[in-house]
Write a protein that holds these residues in place. Sequence first.
Motif, short mmCIF file in Angstrom:
data_model
loop_
_atom_site.label_atom_id
_atom_site.label_comp_id
_atom_site.label_asym_id
_atom_site.label_seq_id
_atom_site.Cartn_x
_atom_site.Cartn_y
_atom_site.Cartn_z
N LEU A 1 2.62 0.51 12.44
CA LEU A 1 2.58 1.96 12.27
C LEU A 1 2.81 2.36 10.81
O LEU A 1 2.21 3.31 10.32
CB LEU A 1 3.61 2.64 13.18
N LEU A 2 3.66 1.61 10.12
CA LEU A 2 3.88 1.86 8.70
C LEU A 2 2.59 1.60 7.91
O LEU A 2 2.20 2.41 7.07
CB LEU A 2 5.01 0.96 8.20
N VAL A 3 1.92 0.48 8.22
CA VAL A 3 0.64 0.17 7.58
C VAL A 3 -0.36 1.29 7.83
O VAL A 3 -1.05 1.74 6.92
CB VAL A 3 0.09 -1.19 8.07
N ARG A 4 -0.43 1.75 9.08
CA ARG A 4 -1.35 2.85 9.42
C ARG A 4 -1.05 4.09 8.58
O ARG A 4 -1.95 4.73 8.05
CB ARG A 4 -1.27 3.17 10.90
N GLY A 5 0.21 4.41 8.46
CA GLY A 5 0.59 5.57 7.65
C GLY A 5 0.17 5.42 6.20
O GLY A 5 -0.35 6.37 5.60
N TRP A 6 0.39 4.24 5.63
CA TRP A 6 -0.04 4.01 4.24
C TRP A 6 -1.54 4.19 4.09
O TRP A 6 -2.01 4.84 3.16
CB TRP A 6 0.33 2.61 3.78
N LEU A 7 -2.30 3.59 5.02
CA LEU A 7 -3.76 3.64 4.92
C LEU A 7 -4.29 5.07 5.09
O LEU A 7 -5.17 5.49 4.34
CB LEU A 7 -4.40 2.71 5.95
N LEU A 8 -3.77 5.79 6.07
CA LEU A 8 -4.29 7.13 6.35
C LEU A 8 -3.84 8.19 5.35
O LEU A 8 -4.56 9.16 5.12
CB LEU A 8 -3.91 7.56 7.77
N THR A 9 -2.68 8.00 4.75
CA THR A 9 -2.17 9.04 3.86
C THR A 9 -2.23 8.68 2.38
O THR A 9 -2.24 9.57 1.54
CB THR A 9 -0.72 9.43 4.21
N GLN A 10 -2.24 7.39 2.05
CA GLN A 10 -2.18 6.99 0.64
C GLN A 10 -3.43 6.28 0.14
O GLN A 10 -3.73 6.36 -1.05
CB GLN A 10 -0.95 6.12 0.39
N LEU A 11 -4.14 5.57 1.01
CA LEU A 11 -5.35 4.88 0.56
C LEU A 11 -6.49 5.87 0.36
O LEU A 11 -7.25 5.77 -0.61
CB LEU A 11 -5.77 3.78 1.53
#
Length: 133
Positions: free
Chosen positions: A79-89
């Motif tokens: 879920l942390l990875v998902r958050g990084w990808l959706l909000t920061q990538l």
Amino acid sequence: MAGVGSVDIELDLIEWLQAKAGPNVVVRDEVDNNLLTELPTIQVQRLPAGSDDGFRVDRALVDIDVYAAARGDAIALALLVRGWLLTQLRGASTSRAVYGRVSSSPPPAIRPYENTGLRRAGATYEIYSHPVS
């Protein structure tokens, strides 16, 4: 000008995610027999699918799996990875690529794995990118 599909999205995402996850997490493209001693691990694999616009934009489908000792740890990191990808990538640039739309389908969930000494959670991401000009 670099051609469409010229960005090694696996390599680029591995480096990007490693910077986000820090030194206590292994980020790689393949898992091996040392996996149990290298937890938590994030695995990045481009699927043999996707498309391009025939000019510069690449639409990659990427599986990202997280391996951890416990189910809750695997889900939490996924879920942390998902958050990084959706909000920061989305909208980010690296030395190789400029990233556009990012989505997950399906979102992170537990995935089966043969080794009962660890747990695996993963998601598939649709990632639009183009080479840095």
